[in-house]
Scaffold this motif. Sequence first.
Motif, mmCIF file in Angstrom:
data_model
loop_
_atom_site.group_PDB
_atom_site.id
_atom_site.type_symbol
_atom_site.label_atom_id
_atom_site.label_comp_id
_atom_site.label_asym_id
_atom_site.label_seq_id
_atom_site.Cartn_x
_atom_site.Cartn_y
_atom_site.Cartn_z
ATOM 1 N N ALA B 29 22.620 53.323 56.889
ATOM 2 C CA ALA B 29 23.107 52.796 55.707
ATOM 3 C C ALA B 29 24.430 53.347 54.992
ATOM 4 C CB ALA B 29 21.997 52.648 54.558
ATOM 5 N N GLU B 30 24.446 54.549 55.620
ATOM 6 C CA GLU B 30 25.669 55.436 55.146
ATOM 7 C C GLU B 30 26.406 56.041 56.304
ATOM 8 O OE1 GLU B 30 24.342 58.881 52.891
ATOM 9 O OE2 GLU B 30 23.058 59.655 54.742
ATOM 10 N N SER B 31 27.284 56.455 56.189
ATOM 11 C CA SER B 31 28.307 57.219 57.350
ATOM 12 C C SER B 31 27.284 58.292 58.118
ATOM 13 C CB SER B 31 29.521 57.648 57.046
ATOM 14 O OG SER B 31 30.119 58.437 57.957
ATOM 15 N N ALA B 32 27.298 58.375 59.384
ATOM 16 C CA ALA B 32 26.329 59.229 60.123
ATOM 17 C C ALA B 32 26.686 60.774 59.638
ATOM 18 C CB ALA B 32 26.367 59.128 61.869
ATOM 19 N N ILE B 33 28.103 60.913 59.594
ATOM 20 C CA ILE B 33 28.699 62.378 59.262
ATOM 21 C C ILE B 33 28.797 62.342 57.957
ATOM 22 C CG2 ILE B 33 30.412 63.946 59.779
ATOM 23 C CD1 ILE B 33 30.412 63.129 62.649
ATOM 24 N N PRO B 34 28.609 63.248 57.025
ATOM 25 C CA PRO B 34 27.974 64.547 57.416
ATOM 26 C C PRO B 34 26.433 64.073 57.766
ATOM 27 C CG PRO B 34 28.192 64.608 55.034
ATOM 28 C CD PRO B 34 28.890 63.352 55.587
ATOM 29 N N MET B 768 16.926 71.195 64.035
ATOM 30 C CA MET B 768 17.380 69.775 63.626
ATOM 31 C C MET B 768 18.328 69.327 64.901
ATOM 32 S SD MET B 768 16.166 69.671 60.686
ATOM 33 C CE MET B 768 16.645 68.332 60.101
ATOM 34 N N TRP B 769 18.371 67.945 65.088
ATOM 35 C CA TRP B 769 19.269 67.433 65.996
ATOM 36 C C TRP B 769 19.923 66.282 65.206
ATOM 37 C CZ3 TRP B 769 19.091 62.437 67.697
ATOM 38 C CH2 TRP B 769 17.693 61.879 67.341
ATOM 39 N N ALA B 770 21.240 65.954 65.775
ATOM 40 C CA ALA B 770 21.793 64.647 65.426
ATOM 41 C C ALA B 770 22.926 64.118 66.296
ATOM 42 C CB ALA B 770 22.755 64.764 64.060
ATOM 43 N N ASN B 771 23.413 62.944 66.159
ATOM 44 C CA ASN B 771 24.350 62.581 67.309
ATOM 45 C C ASN B 771 25.268 61.707 66.613
ATOM 46 O OD1 ASN B 771 23.255 60.083 67.358
ATOM 47 N ND2 ASN B 771 22.244 60.443 69.425
#
Lengths: 119, 1259
Positions: B29-34, B768-771
């Motif tokens: 729903a929002e930009s992944a970054i941040p 934590m993780w993210a891509n």
Amino acid sequence: MSMQLGSYTFAQPPGSCTQPLKKRRCNEIETLGGVAFFSWGAFVEGQKIEIKWRWMATTMFDAVYALLVADAQVVWDPETGDTYNVEITGFTGDYHLSAYAAAENKKNVILKLTIMSQV
Amino acid sequence: MSITLNATLKTAQDGISHRPIVKITSSPAESAIPYRGNNFNTGSYIEENRDLIVTSTGRLANLYVRGENLYLYYTDTARTQWQAPVQIADLVDEILSASLCELANNDLGVILITDNYDLKYMIISQVGAVVTAPTNIQTGISWLGAPSVITLANNTYLLVYSQGTGVAPDQTKDYYLYSRTSSNFTSWSAASALTLTGLSLNNYKNNPDLLQITSGRTFLHFDYMSDYQNQVELNNIYYMTSDDNGSSWSTPVAVTSYTAIGTRGRQPTAAEQSGGDITIAYQEENAAMYLNDDLDGYPGDRCFEGNALQYDETTKTLVHASVSCGVLNTFDNIARIDCTDNSYVKYWNGSTSPATLPTPTAMLRSQHPYYVFVSGGDYVMVLDVESDSWTKYALCCAKGVTHAVGDCNCVTGNCGQYGWDSYGQIHAFVRTVGGQDRLYIAKADGYTYAHFLFGYIDLAKTPDPITGEYTWHEVHYGSGYELGWLPNHGFGGGTLSDFFWIPEISRFCVCSYSGNNYGNYGDLGVALFNDAGDIQNAYVYDTNSGMPHGGVSEAIYMNGSIWFIFDYDSNYPDRRGLGRINLANDTITYHEANWFSCSTENCGFGDLTDMGDGERILLHSAKSGCDKGGVVIFNTVDFGWTVFNNTTMPGMLAKDSNPACGMNCDAWTAINVGLGYDSVTKTICAVYDKGFTCDGTSHGVIAFSEYGAYSTLKYTTITTPDGTPTYGSPTDLSYYDFEYNPALAVDGDGYLWLTWDHMDTLTENDLMWANSADDMELQDYLDINKNLVVEWGLQQFNKLDFALSHGHLFDPLNFSSLWSVYLKMGRILTLEIGEEVSDTDYYQDQGKFVVKETSLVYGLSYPGIRVKAEDLWTLWEDARIVASEYFSGETPKTVIENLLVDHAGMAGADYSIPTFSGSHDLYHQFLDITLAEAVQLVLDHFGYYPFMNVDGKFEPRQIDFTDSVDHTYAGAEIIEYTPDSSYATFINRVIVTGMSNLFTEVLYEEESVTRTNGTVGHWGGSKDRTVWYAEDRQRTCRNPRLEIIMSVSEFQIWGIKGGGSEQISSTDPDEHYVIITIEIPDLTGILIATMAALVALGVACSYCDGYFTGWCGYCINAAMILCNLIMYILGAAANYNYNIWARPIGHERMTFEAIAEDVDFQQQLNGKIIPETIDDPFCYTMESCRNVADFELSVVMAQRRRLKFKKTGHLMDEMGDVLRISHPYSGETIDTYVTNLKRILKFGDNAAMIDEIEGWRLV
């Protein structure tokens, strides 16, 4: 060359084997005034393969059975020029009980594969 | 209105042979970054991230330290799921740091450093099996920092690590970066120190990060301590490059440029992007954050001065007042800050809409969403930040007198001897009682004899439309003498310094104060009142010598005590600091600052603030003694102090030109409104203003955390890495403020992966993780044995329903799965359906949907996942509007747009509101209603329905029974047809009621409005009686009439009626009262004459003969007669009793009612009338009511012509279209207005796209 499944090359050729052809996912709808046809395309993925032997040496049976127990996706080479990633979904056979062959062979052996993708 | 398709797609859709295709895209729903990040697990561990790589097999391998041991998280080669972590090293020594790389045989090589500074290597498999246990490379080192190891293109290994002759950051020692190489990872070359030209040998370097890019160039990033003051480091990121596999290096170059103690950059990590550029990330640490003029979007012509603030933790809202922007103590603006991301939202002043008129002069204690201000002694103003409205309550009126100041609305009530506006000692706060939000106002006045009152106004009430007055509910009124506690010298000798409600003991607390500047009276202090307004306790010096002589400036309740502050008075040197009234035994104690001596000076505090944990109080310290200034926490249980200033928290005031000078000098009138606290991030925010009277120009709000420095991950791109590397401007990579130890990697698909650790509490760090894979296409996982169904309907959300394989990976609660994010509640699904034509895919958007529900069952069968999603309207069902702004004469288009912007956060691109057919202005405020209901109310009135179009844009459409045919189906497409009366009713009359938006004066039937009675006597004559129509003197009446129950005409003397009369002689021009004139005979003259005669008789008879039978007897008789006469006159009296009849005056809104009849259907029912009544809040006129009635009846009638049919799907069709088909039997033409459309996609052997249509047959 013989048919291969995973790292195992079949010692005996099967008596019969489903041909790994693409299957068309399609249907026609009959309407009040005609017909409409829908097709999502032709896929080999999901095709179920049955390979049968009237009898099989126990050593070969055990080798194929070990592939099933390993519970991993393997490559099937039916020697048609294409190879496929398959899951082994079944492997059955009966004891070949006779005065001559004793229990060293199996009969009515069926290997079932499901094609996951073409390599 | 049908969808305009691509021409090729339309041709294909018009045909009978179809090659359907579908695409479902999941997006955040929002930009992944941040990144907000995803947890690896839910365990309560201290996890510190160390290193991340993508192996040649495609796996992600992440190394981290948990407790004192080393662990590995890894994925499958397709990167779909993190496997359970594997402990790979459990040494006697604590493992401080580690790095890993992939070896030539696909095993993983690990370099690790222990807490006794041993440098070791170990080898593990890609799934964490130990191949070679930790083995020493070097021991006996004084200090080691972090290592970095990589596999070079020539299949050798390069290791760089930091080393010192002592423990960093001791600046008497030497610090190096060493490198070693190996060809097999088991035998290592001797250590070789890198040449670090320009960097001090005595300042330590740490956290090296190696990266060899495709061209062969090797980058080394590291952090370097460039300064060290008061045990606080200043660190910056540097880089070096090597073009010979680390044999020689370029001169270090700074990447970051932090220059002030308190801010620093550390822990660099870099990864090569698929295009050849490099992404670098690091953690930026700030001892404090500043909210000031530099806020993004904050207008340049406004100042952000740091004078008063209030913080609401639930909504993370900070409201801030700015004063003294260029002119001391001159108001500038009120601003709202969203503290979820410290973003500026809005400001208000005299020029904004709504405006802060009149000008605020003080901010008071508040309760979100209400923020309370006063303007002089005349106004209390309430800012409702949710509805973006200012309400002004003018205290300008004496009792019963209409307001006279400006355009304000007036609060009337018992204003006492002097009225509201005599002196400007006002306090106010908001309290919720039984769901009613009340604005409590206290007011004090008087020089010699104090008068004091308090009461409340219901914030939900609007003023009387005619008088403009609010209803005042008085709780308490009295004077100092009457009460015995209030200052006998009056509040004029001091101030009404604080006023608030204590829910724990159900008391109002009132404080009075003179300080040591105006003379001490001994009768100022604290008083407690119950809810009925009765005084319960008073604490002043005169009756409790332990109290401060000059009273109390601020107070707060906590743990059974009133805690208060006051200014130091040298006459009472034993009293300073924070005072306490123990309510259990009425004892007074004091708690002095223990971090500096204040034996001869003021140890004052300010801004007492409840930290919400029932234990701790937050204060500004020594607000007028700058060198002691800062923020302190006082613990009311163990009486301990925690001090936050530039000494105890170096760098906190790093941006201040004179940090030793405390924090707050130019205090505006702000009681308890200079500090805020967030218990989640343990952030303290404090106003910070040194613009005028203190040395320095810093100002704004300073925020710092009990957790320590804020740490945010930053990132940027390095371009031209093969030439002269160019570093871009860094931006936020992480969303939150306590993020550490980033590690970057890029996978074979080009996605950027980040792992790090996040401080959850002081005792727990979460891995934590993210891509960067924002979007994922889901159609390849569609379960072909289940249908995909998308539905549109007039009175329902658009719905999407489908099933996927790999449910175990899409399971939103499977935290180990890297796909678990794609079907989390709230993700946006974009649906496209199309056809493949000549090997080209043609898609048509079908809408955007919000994931609302997922379900799957883990059992013996394959775990597919069922997904249900609805359009954005579903979010509005839960978005409750407490109070919208009052829309006064706005078009429905404007009303809906404002609602969407204010309460749904939508931007103009998200909606397309048409100019409504039959539009008229609306006058309405939406109260306690969901956003969906509010919008629907407006749409219903004008005959529109809510519609999210296929692009996901909100686009209300009109129900129009005269629409032309959009699409004709000859019959070959129709599969089924049936009439459908399941929604039909027998209603044949629709009644719509409405009410004018204007008030009209009305006269009610005559009634007895009041009575009066009394007695008149010999003093008689003409007397006027003023008779008010109501005790509160507010009621107005017209045409008064006097009903005489008992008349003064009954007046008698000597048994004879003496006459008399009464009449209404005049009426009040404002129609609040009548004057009754009573006329009775005036006997005063006769009385005087009689008395004179008696006196004369006495004189004449003073020498009578002394015999009753003689002259004296006549005298006695005459005297008795005269006395009797006097007694008669004196005893002459008349009672009166009148009933006043009049016609009360009221102001009412005219009501309207319009009726629409289905006469034909009424006749079919043999004249039976089945009515439906609709109360429409927007029908202000008869014409409007009639339009609504006609429309609603047409819908009722259309429901009796409902039908449904099933046909082969066509992407051109959508809800609201008019479709023409032929009746299957008669061939008659049928035009159908589509009210519901269900599109069903079937896969596999049942392949089809079917449209199920429901609608109204048009006639």
